[in-house]
Scaffold this motif. Structure first.
Motif, PDB file in Angstrom:
ATOM      1  N   LEU A 102       0.783  -0.920  -0.336  1.00  0.00           N
ATOM      2  CA  LEU A 102      -0.214  -0.188   0.164  1.00  0.00           C
ATOM      3  C   LEU A 102       0.897   1.333   0.048  1.00  0.00           C
ATOM      4  O   LEU A 102       0.755   2.096  -0.853  1.00  0.00           O
ATOM      5  CB  LEU A 102      -0.850  -0.396   1.406  1.00  0.00           C
ATOM      6  CG  LEU A 102      -2.131   1.203   0.844  1.00  0.00           C
ATOM      7  CD1 LEU A 102      -2.809   0.806   0.010  1.00  0.00           C
ATOM      8  CD2 LEU A 102      -2.386   0.426   2.478  1.00  0.00           C
ATOM      9  N   ALA A 103       2.056   1.408   0.656  1.00  0.00           N
ATOM     10  CA  ALA A 103       2.863   2.468   0.231  1.00  0.00           C
ATOM     11  C   ALA A 103       3.887   2.658  -0.316  1.00  0.00           C
ATOM     12  O   ALA A 103       3.626   4.037  -1.133  1.00  0.00           O
ATOM     13  CB  ALA A 103       3.892   1.730   1.783  1.00  0.00           C
ATOM     14  N   ALA A 104       3.979   1.446  -0.757  1.00  0.00           N
ATOM     15  CA  ALA A 104       4.246   1.800  -2.819  1.00  0.00           C
ATOM     16  C   ALA A 104       3.925   2.143  -3.186  1.00  0.00           C
ATOM     17  O   ALA A 104       4.423   2.807  -4.464  1.00  0.00           O
ATOM     18  CB  ALA A 104       5.798   0.161  -2.364  1.00  0.00           C
ATOM     19  N   ALA A 105       2.418   1.149  -3.405  1.00  0.00           N
ATOM     20  CA  ALA A 105       1.707   1.416  -4.283  1.00  0.00           C
ATOM     21  C   ALA A 105       1.316   3.670  -4.177  1.00  0.00           C
ATOM     22  O   ALA A 105       1.307   4.436  -5.619  1.00  0.00           O
ATOM     23  CB  ALA A 105       0.318   0.801  -4.100  1.00  0.00           C
ATOM     24  N   ALA A 106       1.455   4.227  -3.329  1.00  0.00           N
ATOM     25  CA  ALA A 106       0.874   5.315  -3.326  1.00  0.00           C
ATOM     26  C   ALA A 106       1.960   6.546  -3.802  1.00  0.00           C
ATOM     27  O   ALA A 106       1.473   7.148  -4.201  1.00  0.00           O
ATOM     28  CB  ALA A 106       0.401   5.786  -1.019  1.00  0.00           C
ATOM     29  N   THR A 107       3.177   6.067  -2.929  1.00  0.00           N
ATOM     30  CA  THR A 107       4.349   6.971  -3.406  1.00  0.00           C
ATOM     31  C   THR A 107       4.582   6.407  -4.998  1.00  0.00           C
ATOM     32  O   THR A 107       4.513   7.602  -5.324  1.00  0.00           O
ATOM     33  CB  THR A 107       6.126   5.668  -3.060  1.00  0.00           C
ATOM     34  OG1 THR A 107       5.635   5.935  -1.716  1.00  0.00           O
ATOM     35  CG2 THR A 107       6.832   7.070  -3.284  1.00  0.00           C
TER      36      THR A 107
END
Length: 161
Positions: A102-107
């Motif tokens: 989720l953090a990678a996708a948001a970045t």
């Protein structure tokens, strides 16, 4: 640093000292390598007078019996099955891997949408007025006033002629 004699360490090993004296010597052992070596020599010299275990295996067995165990017939394979596999028992949204994805996708989304670029340009615009409002130094102010005074003197001289 105060060092203790071999005879004093002999008394310590033979338990011939008061509790206060024993504590003093023990505290000293933590800080003095030289006295530690003398102490080890005293222990080695009195090794035969120290109590010995009558049966090492029996002693180990008695100690192991004192350790609380719920099931004495557990082997290592069964131990693995007793430890709950917490990550597989959790829902998807509570797993650590889900949060990393989720953090990678948001970045990536913020990078490709240009949000970071607009933030960088906004930060640059905030810094620019600060740089432009630079006040002249005291030295520059004195020089400017001196030249203005000299110019006024030259004008007065020119007007007199």
């Amino acid at each position: 640093m105060k060092h203790y004699s071999y005879e004093r360490w002999q008394q310590y090993v033979k338990d011939e000292l008061s509790e206060h004296q024993r504590e003093e010597l023990e505290d000293h052992l933590y800080t003095c390598d030289q006295c530690l070596e003398v102490y080890l020599e005293a222990v080695t010299a009195n090794e035969t007078s120290l109590p010995a275990l009558p049966n090492n295996n029996e002693f180990t067995t008695r100690i192991m019996e004192m350790v609380p165990v719920t099931n004495k017939n557990i082997n290592m394979v069964e131990m693995d099955s007793l430890v709950p596999d917490t990550d597989h028992n959790r829902p998807l949204y509570q797993r650590a891997g889900f949060h990393y994805l989720l953090a990678a996708a948001a970045t990536l989304l913020l990078m490709f949408s240009g949000a970071f670029q607009s933030l960088a340009s906004y930060a640059g615009s905030l810094e620019k007025p600060i740089m432009e409002e630079k006040k002249p130094s005291v030295t520059e102010g004195v020089i400017n006033k001196t030249f203005a005074w000299m110019d006024s003197l030259e004008k007065k001289e020119a007007n007199k002629k």
